[in-house]
Scaffold this active site. Structure first.
Site, short mmCIF file in Angstrom:
data_model
loop_
_atom_site.label_atom_id
_atom_site.label_comp_id
_atom_site.label_asym_id
_atom_site.label_seq_id
_atom_site.Cartn_x
_atom_site.Cartn_y
_atom_site.Cartn_z
N TYR A 221 -31.22 -13.45 17.48
CA TYR A 221 -32.30 -14.44 17.61
C TYR A 221 -33.64 -13.73 17.75
O TYR A 221 -34.62 -14.06 17.06
CB TYR A 221 -32.01 -15.34 18.82
CG TYR A 221 -33.16 -16.23 19.22
CD1 TYR A 221 -33.47 -17.38 18.48
CD2 TYR A 221 -33.95 -15.94 20.34
CE1 TYR A 221 -34.53 -18.20 18.85
CE2 TYR A 221 -35.01 -16.76 20.72
CZ TYR A 221 -35.29 -17.89 19.97
OH TYR A 221 -36.34 -18.70 20.34
N ARG B 285 -36.48 -14.03 35.32
CA ARG B 285 -37.12 -14.71 34.19
C ARG B 285 -38.48 -15.25 34.62
O ARG B 285 -38.65 -15.67 35.76
CB ARG B 285 -36.27 -15.92 33.74
CG ARG B 285 -34.93 -15.57 33.11
CD ARG B 285 -35.11 -15.05 31.68
NE ARG B 285 -33.85 -14.67 31.09
CZ ARG B 285 -33.25 -13.49 31.25
NH1 ARG B 285 -33.78 -12.57 32.03
NH2 ARG B 285 -32.10 -13.22 30.65
N1 LIG Z 1 -37.20 -23.56 24.89
C1 LIG Z 1 -37.51 -22.28 25.13
O1 LIG Z 1 -37.26 -21.75 26.22
C2 LIG Z 1 -38.19 -21.45 24.07
C3 LIG Z 1 -38.65 -20.19 24.44
C4 LIG Z 1 -39.27 -19.40 23.47
C5 LIG Z 1 -39.44 -19.87 22.19
N2 LIG Z 1 -38.97 -21.11 21.85
C6 LIG Z 1 -39.19 -21.56 20.47
O2 LIG Z 1 -39.91 -22.76 20.50
C7 LIG Z 1 -39.51 -23.59 19.40
C8 LIG Z 1 -39.06 -24.95 19.91
O3 LIG Z 1 -37.94 -24.75 20.79
P1 LIG Z 1 -37.27 -25.95 21.58
O4 LIG Z 1 -36.75 -25.38 22.86
O5 LIG Z 1 -38.19 -27.12 21.59
O6 LIG Z 1 -36.01 -26.22 20.64
P2 LIG Z 1 -35.41 -27.59 20.05
O7 LIG Z 1 -34.09 -27.24 19.48
O8 LIG Z 1 -35.48 -28.67 21.08
O9 LIG Z 1 -36.44 -27.92 18.90
C9 LIG Z 1 -36.33 -27.39 17.60
C10 LIG Z 1 -36.32 -28.55 16.64
O10 LIG Z 1 -36.18 -28.00 15.32
C11 LIG Z 1 -35.30 -28.82 14.58
N3 LIG Z 1 -34.70 -28.02 13.52
C12 LIG Z 1 -33.73 -27.07 13.64
N4 LIG Z 1 -33.42 -26.58 12.44
C13 LIG Z 1 -34.19 -27.22 11.53
C14 LIG Z 1 -34.32 -27.15 10.12
N5 LIG Z 1 -33.57 -26.32 9.39
N6 LIG Z 1 -35.22 -27.96 9.50
C15 LIG Z 1 -35.97 -28.83 10.23
N7 LIG Z 1 -35.89 -28.94 11.58
C16 LIG Z 1 -35.02 -28.13 12.22
C17 LIG Z 1 -34.28 -29.32 15.57
O11 LIG Z 1 -33.64 -30.52 15.16
C18 LIG Z 1 -35.14 -29.52 16.83
O12 LIG Z 1 -35.60 -30.84 16.94
C19 LIG Z 1 -38.42 -22.84 18.67
O13 LIG Z 1 -38.99 -22.12 17.61
C20 LIG Z 1 -37.90 -21.86 19.72
O14 LIG Z 1 -37.34 -20.73 19.12
C21 LIG Z 1 -38.36 -21.90 22.77
#
Ligand SMILES: NC(=O)c1ccc[n+]([C@@H]2O[C@H](COP(=O)([O-])OP(=O)(O)OC[C@H]3O[C@@H](n4cnc5c(N)ncnc54)[C@H](O)[C@@H]3O)[C@@H](O)[C@H]2O)c1
Length: 317
Positions: free
Chosen positions: A151, A215
């Site tokens: 990841y 964290r």
């Molecule tokens: N939550 C955390 O702690 C965290 C920390 C660091 C980075 N991030 C990044 O922030 C972003 C949002 O994370 P989140 O926690 O809200 O995750 P989440 O899974 O709730 O949101 C991601 C969204 O992307 C959609 N998705 C996945 N694959 C897809 C595709 N192929 N086409 C279209 N849509 C697609 C999913 O349905 C989901 O609604 C991500 O890029 C994640 O890597 C999150």
């Protein structure tokens, strides 16, 4: 002030909060999301239901890997927030190909399609996972990156693609690296969601390893604030978005048990592959350039999350 904004992954945890905030500021917000079954699509619909019917809110159900869907989504877009991804460290260890296909190939598809449009800027949601093994804490943006999970590798590859395409084709870009995000609507696979759920049911809470791993837990509102500022500031820059304060998983659980009044027992199991030992953000660059600072402490944020979780049985599916 730009008007037409696209959020990829806009039905997810962070993306749906970002959409709410942008709509408050009278932007036109389009989201593209495939409602992936990684966790309940019902939760994702709940995240955006209140905006359905708002003439400034548009939903495209589609995949970021699909050229036509992205072409449609990019039409008239001025700013794109790219959040759609396959999250989850464990998923990436179990199925690195899937993580790469969605995160890297999906991002590349978006960047490729952006070449022939009038899009001014992309704000890419990376992750603190790009750092992996570091020599000392806190992490700072220019530190050498050595991700310890597929990841983390996928996010680092995306960062490079975003920068290179920006340099080649002239659109602006900012990279946001959020640190362990939590808060209302959070993903049910994340530690705080699992611990809170178990604590409220007085069920055992399982910790991977000794619980001394630390964290920088960051409330979603803090992350949204940084994203909003990045719309007009921080071009060609990368920002660590955390609180600048780290807690051990043991300390975190103590706080959750206190807030929920739980009688849960703690169980320790083996450490998980791909997990970083410690994370801590150096937020000084974001403070200086974005004028941003984290406003919500862990204690306040955990209370906020617990209240939200208990407020509706549908939040617990
Ligand atoms: N939550 C955390 O702690 C965290 C920390 C660091 C980075 N991030 C990044 O922030 C972003 C949002 O994370 P989140 O926690 O809200 O995750 P989440 O899974 O709730 O949101 C991601 C969204 O992307 C959609 N998705 C996945 N694959 C897809 C595709 N192929 N086409 C279209 N849509 C697609 C999913 O349905 C989901 O609604 C991500 O890029 C994640 O890597 C999150």
């Amino acid at each position: 002030m730009p008007e037409n904004i696209l959020i990829t992954g806009g039905a997810g945890f962070i993306g749906s909060h970002l959409a709410d905030r942008l709509l408050e500021k009278y932007h036109h917000v389009k989201i593209i999301d495939n409602f992936s079954p990684y966790y309940s699509p019902q939760l994702k619909h709940q995240n955006i239901n209140h905006n359905k019917g708002n003439p400034s809110f548009e939903i495209i159900e589609g995949d970021i890997k699909d050229k036509d869907a992205i072409k449609t989504a990019l039409k008239d877009t001025e700013i794109i927030y790219h959040l759609a991804s396959q999250p989850g460290i464990k998923t990436s260890v179990d199925n690195p190909q899937k993580t790469n296909d969605i995160n890297v190939n999906g991002t590349l598809n978006i960047l490729n399609q952006m070449r022939n449009t009038g899009i001014k800027k992309i704000i890419f949601q990376s992750s603190s996972s790009v750092y992996g093994k570091v020599k000392s804490l806190p992490f700072s943006e220019n530190e050498q990156k050595k991700p310890v999970s597929p990841y983390g590798v996928s996010k680092l590859a995306c960062e490079h693609y975003v920068r290179v395409f920006s340099e080649l084709y002239g659109f602006k870009m900012t990279i946001i690296r959020p640190f362990t995000v939590y808060g209302p609507r959070m993903r049910p696979d994340l530690a705080i969601a699992i611990f809170t759920k178990n604590a409220l049911k007085n069920e055992p809470i399982t910790i991977f390893g000794d619980g001394n791993q630390t964290r920088d837990f960051t409330h979603v509102n803090n992350v949204v604030d940084a994203n909003i500022r990045a719309m007009t500031k921080g071009d060609a820059e990368t920002f660590d978005i955390g609180t600048g304060r780290a807690y051990s998983v043991n300390d975190l659980i103590e706080k959750i048990i206190k807030i929920t009044g739980s009688a849960s027992k703690i169980i320790h199991t083996d450490k998980r592959q791909g997990d970083t030992q410690n994370t801590l953000a150096d937020t000084s660059k974001a403070k200086k350039i974005l004028g941003w600072e984290p406003k919500i402490s862990l204690d306040e944020g955990l209370k906020d999350y617990t209240e939200w979780f208990k407020s509706d049985p549908n939040n617990n599916i």
